[in-house]
Motif scaffolding. Structure first.
Motif, PDB file in Angstrom:
ATOM      1  N   PRO A 275      39.727  11.829  -5.016  1.00 12.63           N
ATOM      2  CA  PRO A 275      38.482  11.071  -4.859  1.00 12.63           C
ATOM      3  C   PRO A 275      37.558  11.799  -3.898  1.00 12.63           C
ATOM      4  O   PRO A 275      37.993  12.693  -3.163  1.00 12.63           O
ATOM      5  CB  PRO A 275      38.950   9.738  -4.265  1.00 12.63           C
ATOM      6  N   VAL A 276      36.274  11.400  -3.878  1.00  9.63           N
ATOM      7  CA  VAL A 276      35.327  12.024  -2.958  1.00  9.63           C
ATOM      8  C   VAL A 276      34.676  10.968  -2.074  1.00  9.63           C
ATOM      9  O   VAL A 276      34.432   9.837  -2.503  1.00  9.63           O
ATOM     10  CB  VAL A 276      34.244  12.835  -3.705  1.00  9.63           C
ATOM     11  N   VAL A 277      34.411  11.356  -0.829  1.00  7.94           N
ATOM     12  CA  VAL A 277      33.729  10.511   0.149  1.00  7.94           C
ATOM     13  C   VAL A 277      32.346  11.100   0.361  1.00  7.94           C
ATOM     14  O   VAL A 277      32.227  12.227   0.859  1.00  7.94           O
ATOM     15  CB  VAL A 277      34.482  10.468   1.487  1.00  7.94           C
ATOM     16  N   LEU A 278      31.317  10.340   0.009  1.00  9.51           N
ATOM     17  CA  LEU A 278      29.960  10.892  -0.007  1.00  9.51           C
ATOM     18  C   LEU A 278      29.055  10.329   1.070  1.00  9.51           C
ATOM     19  O   LEU A 278      28.994   9.120   1.298  1.00  9.51           O
ATOM     20  CB  LEU A 278      29.325  10.637  -1.377  1.00  9.51           C
ATOM     21  N   HIS A 279      28.338  11.240   1.705  1.00  9.27           N
ATOM     22  CA  HIS A 279      27.240  10.942   2.616  1.00  9.27           C
ATOM     23  C   HIS A 279      25.983  11.243   1.797  1.00  9.27           C
ATOM     24  O   HIS A 279      25.536  12.396   1.726  1.00  9.27           O
ATOM     25  CB  HIS A 279      27.348  11.853   3.838  1.00  9.27           C
ATOM     26  N   ALA A 280      25.459  10.218   1.123  1.00  9.89           N
ATOM     27  CA  ALA A 280      24.293  10.409   0.243  1.00  9.89           C
ATOM     28  C   ALA A 280      23.573   9.079   0.125  1.00  9.89           C
ATOM     29  O   ALA A 280      24.104   8.122  -0.458  1.00  9.89           O
ATOM     30  CB  ALA A 280      24.731  10.903  -1.135  1.00  9.89           C
TER      31      ALA A 280
ATOM     32  N   ALA B 230      45.298  24.643   0.173  1.00 12.56           N
ATOM     33  CA  ALA B 230      46.659  24.808   0.691  1.00 12.56           C
ATOM     34  C   ALA B 230      47.229  23.494   1.213  1.00 12.56           C
ATOM     35  O   ALA B 230      48.454  23.310   1.227  1.00 12.56           O
ATOM     36  CB  ALA B 230      46.668  25.860   1.795  1.00 12.56           C
ATOM     37  N   HIS B 231      46.357  22.584   1.657  1.00 15.11           N
ATOM     38  CA  HIS B 231      46.801  21.316   2.228  1.00 15.11           C
ATOM     39  C   HIS B 231      46.386  20.123   1.356  1.00 15.11           C
ATOM     40  O   HIS B 231      46.297  18.992   1.845  1.00 15.11           O
ATOM     41  CB  HIS B 231      46.242  21.160   3.645  1.00 15.11           C
ATOM     42  N   ALA B 232      46.179  20.374   0.087  1.00 11.15           N
ATOM     43  CA  ALA B 232      45.700  19.322  -0.818  1.00 11.15           C
ATOM     44  C   ALA B 232      46.637  18.126  -0.883  1.00 11.15           C
ATOM     45  O   ALA B 232      46.189  16.983  -1.010  1.00 11.15           O
ATOM     46  CB  ALA B 232      45.484  19.893  -2.218  1.00 11.15           C
ATOM     47  N   SER B 233      47.930  18.372  -0.781  1.00 16.70           N
ATOM     48  CA  SER B 233      48.886  17.270  -0.887  1.00 16.70           C
ATOM     49  C   SER B 233      48.805  16.306   0.291  1.00 16.70           C
ATOM     50  O   SER B 233      49.290  15.178   0.217  1.00 16.70           O
ATOM     51  CB  SER B 233      50.319  17.815  -0.987  1.00 16.70           C
ATOM     52  N   ARG B 234      48.179  16.740   1.373  1.00 18.89           N
ATOM     53  CA  ARG B 234      48.093  15.918   2.579  1.00 18.89           C
ATOM     54  C   ARG B 234      46.819  15.089   2.648  1.00 18.89           C
ATOM     55  O   ARG B 234      46.729  14.206   3.502  1.00 18.89           O
ATOM     56  CB  ARG B 234      48.179  16.814   3.829  1.00 18.89           C
ATOM     57  N   MET B 235      45.849  15.369   1.811  1.00 20.42           N
ATOM     58  CA  MET B 235      44.580  14.632   1.916  1.00 20.42           C
ATOM     59  C   MET B 235      44.469  13.548   0.856  1.00 20.42           C
ATOM     60  O   MET B 235      44.894  13.730  -0.281  1.00 20.42           O
ATOM     61  CB  MET B 235      43.378  15.568   1.850  1.00 20.42           C
ATOM     62  N   VAL B 236      43.881  12.418   1.254  1.00 25.35           N
ATOM     63  CA  VAL B 236      43.664  11.328   0.303  1.00 25.35           C
ATOM     64  C   VAL B 236      42.356  11.493  -0.450  1.00 25.35           C
ATOM     65  O   VAL B 236      42.129  10.840  -1.467  1.00 25.35           O
ATOM     66  CB  VAL B 236      43.698   9.956   0.999  1.00 25.35           C
ATOM     67  N   ALA B 237      41.468  12.361   0.057  1.00 26.35           N
ATOM     68  CA  ALA B 237      40.166  12.551  -0.585  1.00 26.35           C
ATOM     69  C   ALA B 237      39.505  13.810  -0.048  1.00 26.35           C
ATOM     70  O   ALA B 237      39.900  14.345   0.993  1.00 26.35           O
ATOM     71  CB  ALA B 237      39.259  11.349  -0.332  1.00 26.35           C
ATOM     72  N   VAL B 238      38.482  14.259  -0.763  1.00 26.48           N
ATOM     73  CA  VAL B 238      37.599  15.314  -0.281  1.00 26.48           C
ATOM     74  C   VAL B 238      36.426  14.618   0.400  1.00 26.48           C
ATOM     75  O   VAL B 238      35.683  13.865  -0.218  1.00 26.48           O
ATOM     76  CB  VAL B 238      37.107  16.202  -1.441  1.00 26.48           C
ATOM     77  N   GLY B 239      36.285  14.858   1.704  1.00 28.15           N
ATOM     78  CA  GLY B 239      35.213  14.185   2.403  1.00 28.15           C
ATOM     79  C   GLY B 239      35.270  14.412   3.914  1.00 28.15           C
ATOM     80  O   GLY B 239      36.326  14.715   4.455  1.00 28.15           O
ATOM     81  N   GLU B 240      34.239  14.368   4.551  1.00 29.98           N
ATOM     82  CA  GLU B 240      32.979  13.792   4.095  1.00 29.98           C
ATOM     83  C   GLU B 240      32.084  14.910   3.578  1.00 29.98           C
ATOM     84  O   GLU B 240      31.963  15.937   4.221  1.00 29.98           O
ATOM     85  CB  GLU B 240      32.333  13.070   5.281  1.00 29.98           C
ATOM     86  N   ILE B 241      31.477  14.697   2.430  1.00 25.16           N
ATOM     87  CA  ILE B 241      30.580  15.686   1.837  1.00 25.16           C
ATOM     88  C   ILE B 241      29.314  14.965   1.388  1.00 25.16           C
ATOM     89  O   ILE B 241      29.273  13.741   1.327  1.00 25.16           O
ATOM     90  CB  ILE B 241      31.243  16.415   0.645  1.00 25.16           C
ATOM     91  N   GLY B 242      28.267  15.733   1.079  1.00 27.39           N
ATOM     92  CA  GLY B 242      27.053  15.080   0.615  1.00 27.39           C
ATOM     93  C   GLY B 242      25.802  15.909   0.828  1.00 27.39           C
ATOM     94  O   GLY B 242      25.840  17.140   0.748  1.00 27.39           O
ATOM     95  N   LEU B 243      24.719  15.215   1.152  1.00 32.08           N
ATOM     96  CA  LEU B 243      23.416  15.857   1.299  1.00 32.08           C
ATOM     97  C   LEU B 243      22.752  15.415   2.602  1.00 32.08           C
ATOM     98  O   LEU B 243      22.945  14.275   3.050  1.00 32.08           O
ATOM     99  CB  LEU B 243      22.518  15.525   0.100  1.00 32.08           C
ATOM    100  N   PRO B 244      21.928  16.301   3.223  1.00 33.68           N
ATOM    101  CA  PRO B 244      21.412  16.077   4.577  1.00 33.68           C
ATOM    102  C   PRO B 244      20.127  15.257   4.643  1.00 33.68           C
ATOM    103  O   PRO B 244      19.082  15.757   5.084  1.00 33.68           O
ATOM    104  CB  PRO B 244      21.191  17.502   5.080  1.00 33.68           C
ATOM    105  N   TYR B 245      20.184  14.003   4.272  1.00 32.35           N
ATOM    106  CA  TYR B 245      18.997  13.140   4.271  1.00 32.35           C
ATOM    107  C   TYR B 245      18.415  12.974   5.678  1.00 32.35           C
ATOM    108  O   TYR B 245      17.208  13.113   5.887  1.00 32.35           O
ATOM    109  CB  TYR B 245      19.348  11.772   3.691  1.00 32.35           C
ATOM    110  N   TYR B 246      19.262  12.665   6.654  1.00 36.93           N
ATOM    111  CA  TYR B 246      18.765  12.333   7.993  1.00 36.93           C
ATOM    112  C   TYR B 246      18.220  13.565   8.723  1.00 36.93           C
ATOM    113  O   TYR B 246      17.294  13.445   9.531  1.00 36.93           O
ATOM    114  CB  TYR B 246      19.866  11.647   8.809  1.00 36.93           C
ATOM    115  N   THR B 247      18.749  14.720   8.432  1.00 34.05           N
ATOM    116  CA  THR B 247      18.206  15.948   9.019  1.00 34.05           C
ATOM    117  C   THR B 247      16.758  16.133   8.601  1.00 34.05           C
ATOM    118  O   THR B 247      15.886  16.461   9.425  1.00 34.05           O
ATOM    119  CB  THR B 247      19.030  17.170   8.568  1.00 34.05           C
TER     120      THR B 247
END
Length: 262
Positions: A135-140, A82-99
């Motif tokens: 674009p995507v912002v990754l925590h990986a 619903a708010h896609a037009s307001r975001m510059v990217a999908v993020g932060e997303i990724g995988l839980p390495y530090y956990t």
């Protein structure tokens, strides 16, 4: 310059107000405000409304926390669309390495950790990013980066930003060959592993970030993390490549502008 990755919603008021005013006074013209979960997304959108042209929000779900319930996931995805037009990217997303690393330090078995569930959740997030053309912002990092690369290729996503990245040389080569961007934090000034990565990675595929309010060590020990610390990142990165501060800052800024379309 532009801070390519900061958690603005995690700063307390009035510290945040002071920080943003100070950042503008010191020549920081943009900040990519990444999100942790749905409430975080809403907070970053409100901040973007409060500081138009300065804060550019990204919406997502940070992987170093329990996964949302199916209903919470549905609400998050619905809100993001619903708010896609307001975001510059999908993020932060990724995988839980530090956990998983923390579990190992405590002597807890990691075999039962639901990594496949996180992998599936990331897969669904990337599908959303593809559909929304974001674009995507990754925590990986380390071995998780290889898994993330596999998913990016599966979805045909070319615009990926691996923030505060660390990894093995084969992974680094793979990412550089595919044109994925990485960003350097103030730890570039005191971590030899990061400096080696900064020497190798292509100059047109790098940015500067703080990941604030995360604190740093070395010359920054005991200091609150501020967006203008990216100036020192630019200076250190420039020295590694024989560039003046101005040349380095311009290159990092233009890379950020191009990637986030700002």
């Amino acid at each position: 310059m532009i801070d390519a990755h900061i958690h603005l919603d995690l700063y307390e008021e009035p510290e945040r107000t002071h920080l943003l005013r100070e950042a503008q006074q010191r020549g920081i013209e943009g900040l990519i405000g990444v999100s942790m979960h749905l409430d975080s997304c809403r907070s970053n959108l409100a901040l973007a409304d409060q500081y138009p042209g300065l804060i550019h929000p990204a919406f997502g779900f940070h992987p170093e926390q329990p996964l949302p319930s199916p209903e919470a996931e549905r609400k998050l995805f619905q809100w993001m669309e619903a708010h896609a037009s307001r975001m510059v990217a999908v993020g932060e997303i990724g995988l839980p390495y530090y956990t998983r690393q923390e579990m190992k330090k405590r002597g807890e078995p990691t075999e039962a950790f639901p990594l496949e569930s996180y992998f599936s959740f990331l897969d669904r997030m990337l599908d959303l990013a593809k559909r929304l053309d974001k674009p995507v912002v990754l925590h990986a990092v380390y071995e998780d980066a290889e898994l993330a690369c596999d998913l990016l290729e599966r979805h045909g996503i070319a615009k990926a930003h691996f923030h505060w990245f660390k990894g093995a040389k084969p992974t680094i080569r793979r990412m550089a060959e595919r044109g994925y961007l990485i960003s350097f934090t103030p730890d570039l000034l005191y971590e030899t592993e990061i400096a080696a990565l900064a020497r190798y990675y292509p100059q047109d595929l790098v940015m500067a970030e703080t990941d604030g309010p995360w604190p740093f060590e070395g010359p920054f020990a005991g200091q609150p993390t501020r967006p203008d610390m990216i100036r020192e990142v630019a200076q250190a990165w420039g020295r590694l490549h024989g560039l003046s501060y101005g040349e380095a800052a311009d290159r990092l800024t233009e890379n950020t502008r191009a990637f986030y379309r700002i």
